[in-house]
Design a protein around this motif. Sequence first.
Motif, PDB file in Angstrom:
ATOM      1  N   GLU A 126      47.117  -3.887  27.092  1.00 23.52           N
ATOM      2  CA  GLU A 126      47.753  -2.645  26.657  1.00 23.52           C
ATOM      3  C   GLU A 126      47.728  -2.489  25.136  1.00 23.52           C
ATOM      4  O   GLU A 126      47.586  -1.384  24.616  1.00 23.52           O
TER       5      GLU A 126
ATOM      6  N   THR B 270      52.593   4.579  20.937  1.00 21.41           N
ATOM      7  CA  THR B 270      52.413   3.703  22.104  1.00 21.41           C
ATOM      8  C   THR B 270      52.785   2.268  21.759  1.00 21.41           C
ATOM      9  O   THR B 270      53.516   1.591  22.510  1.00 21.41           O
TER      10      THR B 270
ATOM     11  N   LEU C  85      54.662  12.818  25.632  1.00 21.56           N
ATOM     12  CA  LEU C  85      53.560  12.059  26.212  1.00 21.56           C
ATOM     13  C   LEU C  85      52.454  12.934  26.786  1.00 21.56           C
ATOM     14  O   LEU C  85      51.540  12.422  27.445  1.00 21.56           O
TER      15      LEU C  85
ATOM     16  N   ARG D 276      54.740   7.107  31.109  1.00 21.05           N
ATOM     17  CA  ARG D 276      53.495   6.779  30.434  1.00 21.05           C
ATOM     18  C   ARG D 276      52.477   6.211  31.428  1.00 21.05           C
ATOM     19  O   ARG D 276      51.304   6.587  31.447  1.00 21.05           O
TER      20      ARG D 276
ATOM     21  N   GLN E  21      49.039   7.820  32.418  1.00 22.86           N
ATOM     22  CA  GLN E  21      47.891   7.066  31.920  1.00 22.86           C
ATOM     23  C   GLN E  21      46.935   6.691  33.036  1.00 22.86           C
ATOM     24  O   GLN E  21      45.715   6.686  32.853  1.00 22.86           O
TER      25      GLN E  21
END
Length: 418
Positions: A231, A272, A309, A345, A349
């Motif tokens: 990540e 992030t 986001l 998120r 994502q």
Amino acid sequence: MKLTPSLRIFVLLVMLFTGISTILILSMLSVHYFISGMDQILQSTMYAQAQDQQVIDGQPKTSHFFTVASRWQDLPEEIQQNIKSEPSEFNVLYKNIIGGSPITPPVKGFFVIKVLKGNEVRYVSSIFDSKAGTMSPPKGIPFFVVILATAILGIVMFTIVLMLMMRKVARPMKRLRTWAKGLNSQQLAQPIPDFHFSELNTLADIVKTSLGTVQESLDREQQFLGYASHELRTPIAVIRTNTELLQKLISKGGSAEKQAQVLNRIERAGLTMTDLTETLLWLTRREGKSLPLNDVNLGQLIRQLVQELRYLIHGKNIEISIETDDSTHQLPDTLCRIIITNIIRNALQHTIEGSVTIRQSSTLVSIANQCDSYADSFEELGFGLGLELTTRLITQYDWDYQNLDTNRGHKVSIDFSR
């Protein structure tokens, strides 16, 4: 260097001391009762002599090595010299043994007893003299030698049995030690060997369980580090790439609009990393630590986070549905923001094409995604590090949490009520 005592040697010495002490005490008791028994026999015989004989003052009678008299002064002079004073108690044997040892008989023995025959006083004496033949040594091995030999034999046998027992116990203990020292991740998956004793098997099970727990923790940490490195790698790469691009735009006089786009991408990557870092810091808090509570409008917070986001759905065909209310609750606002941010998120994502549904009612929040197309990392990471961290945080603060696999998607629900 400090020497660590051995448990095996300690147990061996304690048991040897206990066994030898017990044998010696019993041997001394045997000697005591032997002598006491001889005295009782002699005392009974002398009492019988006093009852059988008729004597008057000045005329004592002697029979079978026993002299019976009505007065102390009528007893043999040798008795009066070796028994220092006239007996004061009735039916008590007074004696004086001269010479002798545990393995040899005494040289002489003087005995006297004072008894009543009706209303008359009787004195009974006896003299045993080994030289005169009135005291002959017992045939065979002396009794004291027998007792001593028995004690030594008992100590030797006890020591041999104890050594054999310790050897029988030490072998499986050594096997247990060797097994425990050689335990690794492969051996933890194998059955526990039989160590013969139930206590050792129980100890082996405890060792294996403890090491298994540690191994599981290490596996989780390795997985966690894998998630974190994956990540963090993406936003770091975005920041480095766009920083180089921004430097080129500045050096070549690129348009302000392009520079703003690059800065926007750097800012998003920074956000992030900030969210991820903040989550990691919250995980270091002590379990059960009290958190400051504030009025939190979960519906408003959700809409705000979705707006922040939205850059994650740029270039994707995703439909976002939000259903919330305006209720306010006393909650740790920072922690709630971290958890909801991570879940939203991850939902955005890892969805390339499909829908994301967010519902909030009172303290219950549910987020579900329906994917027509998956992100490249979905099969490997699922919802990624966000859900891994979220699960740890929620478990740490005892909130109700569900993470369910649906048809081509996930559904996560959290109840922030205690």
